[in-house]
Write a protein that holds these residues in place. Sequence first.
Motif, mmCIF file in Angstrom:
data_model
loop_
_atom_site.group_PDB
_atom_site.id
_atom_site.type_symbol
_atom_site.label_atom_id
_atom_site.label_comp_id
_atom_site.label_asym_id
_atom_site.label_seq_id
_atom_site.Cartn_x
_atom_site.Cartn_y
_atom_site.Cartn_z
ATOM 1 N N THR B 332 0.837 -1.209 0.000
ATOM 2 C CA THR B 332 0.000 0.000 0.000
ATOM 3 C C THR B 332 0.871 1.257 0.000
ATOM 4 N N ILE B 335 -0.427 4.334 -1.608
ATOM 5 C CA ILE B 335 -1.602 4.930 -0.964
ATOM 6 C C ILE B 335 -1.174 5.791 0.229
ATOM 7 N N LYS B 366 -4.551 7.722 0.678
ATOM 8 C CA LYS B 366 -5.295 8.003 -0.553
ATOM 9 C C LYS B 366 -6.486 7.081 -0.759
ATOM 10 N N LEU B 367 -6.837 6.281 0.229
ATOM 11 C CA LEU B 367 -7.994 5.384 0.082
ATOM 12 C C LEU B 367 -9.270 6.220 -0.018
ATOM 13 N N PRO B 368 -10.207 5.825 -0.893
ATOM 14 C CA PRO B 368 -11.431 6.621 -1.072
ATOM 15 C C PRO B 368 -12.277 6.652 0.201
ATOM 16 N N LYS B 369 -12.757 7.858 0.556
ATOM 17 C CA LYS B 369 -13.502 8.022 1.806
ATOM 18 C C LYS B 369 -14.970 7.655 1.678
ATOM 19 N N ASP B 370 -15.505 7.720 0.438
ATOM 20 C CA ASP B 370 -16.942 7.503 0.298
ATOM 21 C C ASP B 370 -17.290 6.184 -0.392
ATOM 22 N N SER B 371 -16.352 5.247 -0.394
ATOM 23 C CA SER B 371 -16.663 3.918 -0.934
ATOM 24 C C SER B 371 -16.703 2.924 0.219
ATOM 25 N N GLN B 372 -17.284 1.753 -0.077
ATOM 26 C CA GLN B 372 -17.254 0.687 0.915
ATOM 27 C C GLN B 372 -15.797 0.302 1.164
ATOM 28 N N GLN B 374 -12.532 -1.902 1.458
ATOM 29 C CA GLN B 374 -12.117 -3.027 0.610
ATOM 30 C C GLN B 374 -11.860 -4.227 1.509
ATOM 31 N N THR B 417 -18.515 2.027 5.179
ATOM 32 C CA THR B 417 -17.931 2.945 4.207
ATOM 33 C C THR B 417 -16.799 3.718 4.884
ATOM 34 N N PRO B 419 -12.219 5.089 4.381
ATOM 35 C CA PRO B 419 -10.925 4.876 3.742
ATOM 36 C C PRO B 419 -10.153 3.745 4.426
#
Lengths: 643, 643
Positions: B332, B335, B366-372, B374, B417, B419
């Motif tokens: 990572t 990220i 840098k992980l997306p804040k508004d996605s489920q 991973q 949801t 990051p």
Amino acid sequence: MVKITAHDLAKKQKEISVAEFFERNKHILGFGNSTRALITSVKEGVDNSLDSCEEVNILPDVYVEVKNHEDSECKIIIADNGPGIVKKQIPHIFGRLLYGSRFHAIRQSRGQQGIGISAVVLYGQLTTGKHAIVTSKVEEDRPAVVMELAIDTNKNRAEVISRDTVHWDKPSGTKIEINIRADYKRGKRFVYDYLQLTSIVNPHAHITYKDAEGQLHVFERTAETLPGKAIEIKPHPYGVELGTLIKMAKHTNSRKLSSFLKSEFSSMGDRTTKAACEKAGLDKNINPKEMTREQFLALHRAFNKIKIMAPSTECLSPISETLIKRSLKNETMEISPEFIVTSSRPPSVYSGNPFQVEVGLVYGGKLPKDSQVQIMRFANRVPLLYQQGGCVITSAITSIDWRRYGLDQTSGKGIPTGPAIFLTHISSTQIPFTSESKEAIADIPEIENEIKLAFRECARKVQHHISKKVKRKKTHEKFDLITKILPEIAKKSADMLDKPVPALEGVITKIMDVIWIEDVIEYETVERVPVQTTLTGENTEGQTSGTITKSRILVVNYKKNPQKFNLYAVIPQDAVVGTITPKPTKVTDNYIKWNLDTIQPANKIDINFELAGLEKGDFDENDLYIENINAAYVIGADKWEGD
Amino acid sequence: MVKITAHDLAKKQKEISVAEFFERNKHILGFGNSTRALITSVKEGVDNSLDSCEEVNILPDVYVEVKNHEDSECKIIIADNGPGIVKKQIPHIFGRLLYGSRFHAIRQSRGQQGIGISAVVLYGQLTTGKHAIVTSKVEEDRPAVVMELAIDTNKNRAEVISRDTVHWDKPSGTKIEINIRADYKRGKRFVYDYLQLTSIVNPHAHITYKDAEGQLHVFERTAETLPGKAIEIKPHPYGVELGTLIKMAKHTNSRKLSSFLKSEFSSMGDRTTKAACEKAGLDKNINPKEMTREQFLALHRAFNKIKIMAPSTECLSPISETLIKRSLKNETMEISPEFIVTSSRPPSVYSGNPFQVEVGLVYGGKLPKDSQVQIMRFANRVPLLYQQGGCVITSAITSIDWRRYGLDQTSGKGIPTGPAIFLTHISSTQIPFTSESKEAIADIPEIENEIKLAFRECARKVQHHISKKVKRKKTHEKFDLITKILPEIAKKSADMLDKPVPALEGVITKIMDVIWIEDVIEYETVERVPVQTTLTGENTEGQTSGTITKSRILVVNYKKNPQKFNLYAVIPQDAVVGTITPKPTKVTDNYIKWNLDTIQPANKIDINFELAGLEKGDFDENDLYIENINAAYVIGADKWEGD
């Protein structure tokens, strides 16, 4: 450290018997825990009973008994009135995995792999150490055979512990008794549910269930005829794998490519065979046994480039919309649903395997309004109880935006909320289950798409039904007002003025300003149904009494001008049309059409037709359409959108 | 209608070869569509390579190549530096299903059933008609053997099409080349993902991947030692089925029940054996081969009534928290996550099978804040890519209310949801997969519970980390204010008044009113790590250089009174402790404890310790706790809750 070599490893290599494999991986077969083991065992026994009865055209009569004499152990007894099993085959069928009659046959059946019932015997032996007992009677005037069986898992073969003959008071049949480790307390509800669901999609079966408390539950037969028999077909070129094609060619008796293609595949006539050979650049007279891999490859590719007729669907045996509706009606009686709609897709194909989707939707009544809708899944007339989340049926349902059809659904995805039951039945020559426990269907795009189409059709029917209801209710209120209060006022006024009561028809018509269509359906039991066969080809032989469905449609012109238009009444596919008055313009499998004579204002027309081949309640609401008139003027029928 | 009898049906009954069964049900093995077929094929080959290398203590070096020379066909080449396979076994291992060495061994391994690689050969043959080519070299000074193989599915046996010898420039190894129908375009991304994930949980493996475009991707080795070897154990009495017990007794060489129990089961010593026999009411000298079913039943029940030590866990080979953290950090890097926490549960048991859960959580960057979040799932060091919805890992994660731990989650259910990446690794002697495609783990309550406990622990660490950060940031601001602005004001005031600058320590201390604890970690590369073996027993033999992790902790008393308390520093399990100053009170596997001397106001203490057995970055933040002082006065450490 000692160096380990390939030679050391080689000493440990050995064969694993398929029985050992499944013994170790029993969860793959649906024996993951003691609750599921109970349901799976009952299911495998019942599947076998139904399959074997249907195979020899006997209306199934299945007896299921569960005893719970010991803690965490159950004895399961399943008996049927099927053809029985010849003595020599008993050890193989019940004591050997991967042994059966239906693996190579391309046609719809419940069991196929020859694993199910032997897996139950294996599980019983593994968990209780007890043997299975099989009773079989194959001829009416001879005694039944009783065998006690164990499985030698190292060899995947049955050991016959004892054999005897016994008197059994039925013409023929099979009975199996198996002891298994099972959690009866937690599983009992599911056994009942499973049998109830089985009865819904097998209306021709009579199932008796005696639970461990000794209580008898009877699931009555609601259809007196066997389902249309699924006929075995040959493989279709579209679905055959290259390797299978090569293997078939290796074992064929044909000496020429053309005769090989025509005799061993379905849908291959002279014309298609010629087209395939030409497309592949192959001489149709070459010997298939002498073909090279490249030639097979060319042929295989040619199959997918030419147009070949879809495989025959006589290998399938769908339930039919009428029977689904009848079963749902029968099983949801206590809920008194508002309505039940069904939809059936035409047969389709995935990887050369024919399949067909049928769905049903029960709405309203006592169903909970704030819970997720209940999903009932069936494959080849077998209920699927587990792994709902991993099944293509669920993913198809959840991908539809149900909010458009009046159900609640967060962000238009997921299982909708509302007072409804969604039933899906998939018939196929090969159901692509995600695992050997046969609990969920894999996400094949063709199947998912057909399920979606079927549910969309159902949803439209629901919408149509609801909007018709709302519209009719409003007009009814208006109608009541006009027909009751207006005459009263007229009468009172006339009395007061001491004048005659005026004729109000014109006034009423002026206020109503619609064509009013209303229908009543009645059922009449008759001695003999005057038809030989239904439209779907179901066998009605021996049926000496039946029901006539009588539909009466009343069309009243409450508009101020004379009206002339066409009326369509949609009829169920399984029905046969009897007397129709007035004389229709056209009768097809799907509808009756009338070109109505001009109706004068305040006048009406009475329309009557009879349907045979249905039972009471199968058809309880007319689906009416109109043509050549503005649908906005009409209450009780919608615009005809064409055939 | 012709009557069909049991005799007619008997003619169709026949055996189905296991190869035919899986050929027909290829979706059960993970060959459901052409994308999945590609991943499954690579996976089976890589699993085999890793297993065989580990079995003979070779650090794996695996080469994977995918060629896409023909439309919808791929050639897959997988080569390793393992022990190779002796000539005689090659046809069995690659051309026969249910043949292998690990089925009967109770210890952790990737493959077990002897199905995987033969299924790939079968699928390749079925879809392309081409043969598999296997190259194997077992001894350094002899040539390699090359064999071309087909599978006769009717017999489930390999056909050797050709065999030859060839020079292969490595000491030993196995290479397989298989052509399969595959969708390279859609599958290529997953092949890369699969290998990357494999590399995360197999830090001791070096994997090279050449894609169809010719590009090389290298997944470097991040651990130079092999994982602790999983030792084969005997079955544990708690998990043995009655039927298996009976079968074992039938095949035993022991003549007495007591010796049978002691020699063929794990955890059965003299005392437990005696207790089991007594509880079952059995003479310990009876011959197990002469026991009745009832006696076995009594024994089986007795097993579950007496206390037997849990099975030895040397049959497992977990990854270890440090290696999970190291791998996650490595993968990572781009990220730049805020932090990575891990948690490892002690080994546990379901149905007699030992298993262990390890989890890791990557947060922020840098992980997306508004996605489920991973979810990465692994079983016995193998990534699970499909059927996430049907896996116990997913159900365990979704049943936790993550809102409490600062992640978004609708109504406290479902995948949260935020990051974050959630990694779960389950090691077991038998992973209970839901199907033979080994894509999801069944919902075994014991496993689900352990996963939940592990994630809760991780979540607490996250919470702890975040609250510590917030607290420290606030104090830092205050600190900056006091230590920079206050002296400046003092200086200015003194200048203006032409007086000496006053001593501010007392004032600062009064305003701060805390114990301030700060730490710095540095790494130093040394020639030789001065330890023989790590605490987890990992083999460090031959390791001549390494990293020393140097931790410095600064404790400053900014309170107005002298302070005296205890300090704990938690250390990773894989680390070995070197020099510590000042002298600690206690050192365990988990922590170092100091009883600190009284610190006067505005005074400080410097604490240093060294750790070996870790690599740079493995340990980048101290986990500090305090005792005998009010935690509210302390910044940088929490209250010690006991061992």
